[in-house]
Write a protein that holds these residues in place. Structure first.
Motif, PDB file in Angstrom:
ATOM      1  N   ILE A  70      56.277  20.961   3.092  1.00 12.79           N
ATOM      2  CA  ILE A  70      57.368  21.210   3.598  1.00 12.79           C
ATOM      3  C   ILE A  70      58.545  20.425   2.939  1.00 12.79           C
ATOM      4  O   ILE A  70      58.657  19.194   2.906  1.00 12.79           O
ATOM      5  CB  ILE A  70      57.653  21.168   5.284  1.00 12.79           C
ATOM      6  CG1 ILE A  70      56.689  22.239   5.901  1.00 12.79           C
ATOM      7  CG2 ILE A  70      59.108  21.332   5.386  1.00 12.79           C
ATOM      8  CD1 ILE A  70      56.917  22.017   7.149  1.00 12.79           C
ATOM      9  N   ASP A  71      59.491  21.222   1.993  1.00 14.12           N
ATOM     10  CA  ASP A  71      60.279  20.350   1.254  1.00 14.12           C
ATOM     11  C   ASP A  71      61.698  20.561   1.665  1.00 14.12           C
ATOM     12  O   ASP A  71      62.329  21.740   1.341  1.00 14.12           O
ATOM     13  CB  ASP A  71      60.267  20.902  -0.362  1.00 14.12           C
ATOM     14  CG  ASP A  71      60.883  19.727  -1.187  1.00 14.12           C
ATOM     15  OD1 ASP A  71      61.938  19.338  -0.688  1.00 14.12           O
ATOM     16  OD2 ASP A  71      60.777  20.017  -2.376  1.00 14.12           O
ATOM     17  N   ALA A  72      62.142  19.847   2.522  1.00 12.35           N
ATOM     18  CA  ALA A  72      63.458  19.989   3.151  1.00 12.35           C
ATOM     19  C   ALA A  72      64.421  19.632   2.317  1.00 12.35           C
ATOM     20  O   ALA A  72      64.384  18.559   1.821  1.00 12.35           O
ATOM     21  CB  ALA A  72      63.676  19.121   4.469  1.00 12.35           C
ATOM     22  N   HIS A  73      65.530  20.132   1.792  1.00 16.14           N
ATOM     23  CA  HIS A  73      66.696  19.971   0.915  1.00 16.14           C
ATOM     24  C   HIS A  73      67.867  19.618   1.431  1.00 16.14           C
ATOM     25  O   HIS A  73      67.972  18.820   2.214  1.00 16.14           O
ATOM     26  CB  HIS A  73      66.689  20.905  -0.129  1.00 16.14           C
ATOM     27  CG  HIS A  73      67.201  20.592  -1.440  1.00 16.14           C
ATOM     28  ND1 HIS A  73      66.908  19.485  -2.110  1.00 16.14           N
ATOM     29  CD2 HIS A  73      67.983  21.350  -2.220  1.00 16.14           C
ATOM     30  CE1 HIS A  73      67.538  19.438  -3.213  1.00 16.14           C
ATOM     31  NE2 HIS A  73      68.382  20.437  -3.353  1.00 16.14           N
ATOM     32  N   THR A  74      68.757  20.245   0.985  1.00 11.95           N
ATOM     33  CA  THR A  74      70.304  19.912   1.424  1.00 11.95           C
ATOM     34  C   THR A  74      70.678  20.300   2.947  1.00 11.95           C
ATOM     35  O   THR A  74      69.728  21.091   3.334  1.00 11.95           O
ATOM     36  CB  THR A  74      71.271  20.681   0.536  1.00 11.95           C
ATOM     37  OG1 THR A  74      71.140  22.066   0.638  1.00 11.95           O
ATOM     38  CG2 THR A  74      71.155  20.454  -0.984  1.00 11.95           C
ATOM     39  N   SER A  75      71.555  19.609   3.514  1.00 12.51           N
ATOM     40  CA  SER A  75      71.945  19.676   4.684  1.00 12.51           C
ATOM     41  C   SER A  75      71.061  19.480   5.732  1.00 12.51           C
ATOM     42  O   SER A  75      70.901  20.056   6.874  1.00 12.51           O
ATOM     43  CB  SER A  75      72.451  21.251   4.792  1.00 12.51           C
ATOM     44  OG  SER A  75      73.584  21.604   4.098  1.00 12.51           O
ATOM     45  N   ILE A  76      69.966  18.611   5.339  1.00 12.32           N
ATOM     46  CA  ILE A  76      68.991  18.188   6.381  1.00 12.32           C
ATOM     47  C   ILE A  76      69.579  17.688   8.015  1.00 12.32           C
ATOM     48  O   ILE A  76      68.962  18.084   8.609  1.00 12.32           O
ATOM     49  CB  ILE A  76      67.887  17.407   5.923  1.00 12.32           C
ATOM     50  CG1 ILE A  76      68.469  15.808   5.472  1.00 12.32           C
ATOM     51  CG2 ILE A  76      67.152  17.890   4.719  1.00 12.32           C
ATOM     52  CD1 ILE A  76      67.196  15.102   5.198  1.00 12.32           C
ATOM     53  N   GLU A  77      70.637  16.913   7.790  1.00 11.69           N
ATOM     54  CA  GLU A  77      71.350  16.667   8.705  1.00 11.69           C
ATOM     55  C   GLU A  77      72.047  17.666   9.604  1.00 11.69           C
ATOM     56  O   GLU A  77      71.944  17.656  10.855  1.00 11.69           O
ATOM     57  CB  GLU A  77      72.377  15.538   8.757  1.00 11.69           C
ATOM     58  CG  GLU A  77      71.578  14.090   8.383  1.00 11.69           C
ATOM     59  CD  GLU A  77      72.816  13.167   8.097  1.00 11.69           C
ATOM     60  OE1 GLU A  77      72.786  12.289   9.020  1.00 11.69           O
ATOM     61  OE2 GLU A  77      73.339  13.082   6.944  1.00 11.69           O
ATOM     62  N   GLU A  85      64.846  30.576  -0.768  1.00 14.15           N
ATOM     63  CA  GLU A  85      63.704  31.340  -1.313  1.00 14.15           C
ATOM     64  C   GLU A  85      62.794  29.980  -1.847  1.00 14.15           C
ATOM     65  O   GLU A  85      61.425  30.156  -1.696  1.00 14.15           O
ATOM     66  CB  GLU A  85      64.031  32.347  -2.229  1.00 14.15           C
ATOM     67  CG  GLU A  85      64.788  33.566  -1.908  1.00 14.15           C
ATOM     68  CD  GLU A  85      66.273  33.470  -2.013  1.00 14.15           C
ATOM     69  OE1 GLU A  85      66.784  32.310  -2.144  1.00 14.15           O
ATOM     70  OE2 GLU A  85      66.827  34.358  -1.552  1.00 14.15           O
ATOM     71  N   TRP A  86      63.233  29.155  -2.728  1.00 14.52           N
ATOM     72  CA  TRP A  86      62.423  28.109  -3.334  1.00 14.52           C
ATOM     73  C   TRP A  86      61.634  27.277  -2.195  1.00 14.52           C
ATOM     74  O   TRP A  86      60.505  26.901  -2.510  1.00 14.52           O
ATOM     75  CB  TRP A  86      63.261  27.165  -4.174  1.00 14.52           C
ATOM     76  CG  TRP A  86      62.591  26.115  -4.568  1.00 14.52           C
ATOM     77  CD1 TRP A  86      62.876  24.769  -4.639  1.00 14.52           C
ATOM     78  CD2 TRP A  86      61.445  26.169  -5.682  1.00 14.52           C
ATOM     79  NE1 TRP A  86      61.988  24.006  -5.264  1.00 14.52           N
ATOM     80  CE2 TRP A  86      61.296  25.113  -5.940  1.00 14.52           C
ATOM     81  CE3 TRP A  86      60.887  27.256  -6.293  1.00 14.52           C
ATOM     82  CZ2 TRP A  86      60.092  24.568  -7.008  1.00 14.52           C
ATOM     83  CZ3 TRP A  86      59.903  26.850  -7.248  1.00 14.52           C
ATOM     84  CH2 TRP A  86      59.670  25.615  -7.593  1.00 14.52           C
ATOM     85  N   ARG A  87      62.333  26.925  -1.086  1.00 13.87           N
ATOM     86  CA  ARG A  87      61.676  26.239  -0.044  1.00 13.87           C
ATOM     87  C   ARG A  87      60.479  26.822   0.719  1.00 13.87           C
ATOM     88  O   ARG A  87      59.354  26.314   0.967  1.00 13.87           O
ATOM     89  CB  ARG A  87      62.525  25.807   1.092  1.00 13.87           C
ATOM     90  CG  ARG A  87      63.715  25.092   0.446  1.00 13.87           C
ATOM     91  CD  ARG A  87      63.481  23.811  -0.051  1.00 13.87           C
ATOM     92  NE  ARG A  87      64.508  23.394  -1.034  1.00 13.87           N
ATOM     93  CZ  ARG A  87      64.471  22.584  -2.152  1.00 13.87           C
ATOM     94  NH1 ARG A  87      63.369  22.094  -2.521  1.00 13.87           N
ATOM     95  NH2 ARG A  87      65.384  22.586  -3.021  1.00 13.87           N
ATOM     96  N   LEU A  88      60.755  28.215   0.835  1.00 12.65           N
ATOM     97  CA  LEU A  88      59.594  29.166   1.317  1.00 12.65           C
ATOM     98  C   LEU A  88      58.400  29.215   0.321  1.00 12.65           C
ATOM     99  O   LEU A  88      57.085  29.264   0.427  1.00 12.65           O
ATOM    100  CB  LEU A  88      59.940  30.496   1.543  1.00 12.65           C
ATOM    101  CG  LEU A  88      61.032  30.405   2.829  1.00 12.65           C
ATOM    102  CD1 LEU A  88      61.445  31.879   3.281  1.00 12.65           C
ATOM    103  CD2 LEU A  88      60.509  29.838   3.782  1.00 12.65           C
ATOM    104  N   GLN A 110      53.586  33.587  -2.904  1.00 15.45           N
ATOM    105  CA  GLN A 110      53.416  32.353  -3.830  1.00 15.45           C
ATOM    106  C   GLN A 110      54.718  32.504  -5.061  1.00 15.45           C
ATOM    107  O   GLN A 110      54.499  31.695  -5.920  1.00 15.45           O
ATOM    108  CB  GLN A 110      52.077  32.054  -4.343  1.00 15.45           C
ATOM    109  CG  GLN A 110      51.203  31.611  -3.274  1.00 15.45           C
ATOM    110  CD  GLN A 110      49.958  31.149  -3.525  1.00 15.45           C
ATOM    111  OE1 GLN A 110      49.576  31.135  -4.832  1.00 15.45           O
ATOM    112  NE2 GLN A 110      49.087  30.553  -2.644  1.00 15.45           N
ATOM    113  N   SER A 111      55.328  33.375  -4.999  1.00 14.97           N
ATOM    114  CA  SER A 111      56.094  33.753  -5.949  1.00 14.97           C
ATOM    115  C   SER A 111      57.676  34.018  -5.378  1.00 14.97           C
ATOM    116  O   SER A 111      57.929  34.977  -4.531  1.00 14.97           O
ATOM    117  CB  SER A 111      56.014  35.101  -6.534  1.00 14.97           C
ATOM    118  OG  SER A 111      56.801  35.857  -7.535  1.00 14.97           O
ATOM    119  N   ASP A 112      58.764  33.342  -6.057  1.00 11.92           N
ATOM    120  CA  ASP A 112      59.947  33.459  -5.430  1.00 11.92           C
ATOM    121  C   ASP A 112      60.589  34.745  -5.668  1.00 11.92           C
ATOM    122  O   ASP A 112      61.647  35.220  -4.894  1.00 11.92           O
ATOM    123  CB  ASP A 112      60.941  32.271  -5.684  1.00 11.92           C
ATOM    124  CG  ASP A 112      61.164  32.405  -7.309  1.00 11.92           C
ATOM    125  OD1 ASP A 112      60.313  32.727  -8.136  1.00 11.92           O
ATOM    126  OD2 ASP A 112      62.319  31.521  -7.517  1.00 11.92           O
TER     127      ASP A 112
END
Length: 140
Positions: A70-77, A85-88, A110-112
Motif C-alpha cells: 500500500i503506497d499512501a501518497h499525498t494528503s496522508i494527513e 489509479e497509480w496507488r490501486l 495490474q494495469s493503470d
C-alpha cells in the motif's frame, strides 16, 4: 488469474482503503510533526507486520508475510482514505492477479490503463467520489 465481478472489486477496494487508513493512523501517531515522521521501520496491524519506507510526500507499506503493498501518497494527513489509479495499480499488482468483469468488458487490475475505466465507471455509479483539492478519490 482470477476473474471477479464489480461487487468483489468494491469489497477489495473497501479492504484496501480500510487497511490504508489504519496503517496511516498508526504511522502518524509515531510523531506529531511531519518533519519528525520516521523514514523506515515496522508497524503491527491486526497481528500482521508491515514494513514502511517514507518517500517524498508519502509512505509505502509492505506486509512482510503476504508482500501486499500500500503506497499512501499525498494528503496522508488530510485524506488517508484517498486513492488514485497509480496507488490501486501498485496494490493490485502486489496481490493475486485479477481481472474485473464489467458487462462485456474485462479489466486487468495490474494495469493503470485498465483501472482508469473502472474508476470512471464507479464515478458514474456514485460508488466513489473525487476528494476536493486533490487528484484522489474516496468510497462513498
Amino acid at each position: 488469474m482470477n476473474h471477479i465481478n464489480l461487487a468483489t472489486f468494491l469489497s477489495l477496494l473497501r479492504k484496501f482503503t480500510g487497511t490504508q487508513v489504519a496503517l496511516i493512523s498508526i504511522y502518524l501517531a509515531l510523531a506529531s510533526k511531519q518533519d519528525d515522521w520516521p523514514r523506515k521501520g515496522t508497524l503491527s496491524l491486526l497481528g500482521a507486520q508491515w514494513d514502511f519506507v517514507r518517500h517524498g510526500a508519502g509512505v509505502r507499506f509492505t506486509n512482510l508475510q503476504t508482500q501486499e503493498e500500500i503506497d499512501a501518497h499525498t494528503s496522508i494527513e488530510d485524506a488517508p482514505q484517498g486513492f488514485d489509479e497509480w496507488r490501486l495499480e501498485i496494490y493490485f499488482s502486489s496481490i493475486e492477479h485479477m481481472i474485473v468483469d464489467v458487462g462485456q468488458d474485462e479489466y486487468d487490475l495490474q494495469s493503470d490503463s485498465s483501472i482508469k475505466p473502472i474508476i470512471e465507471y464507479l464515478l458514474r455509479l456514485n460508488k466513489i467520489a473525487p476528494i476536493p483539492g486533490t487528484k484522489m478519490y474516496e468510497l462513498t
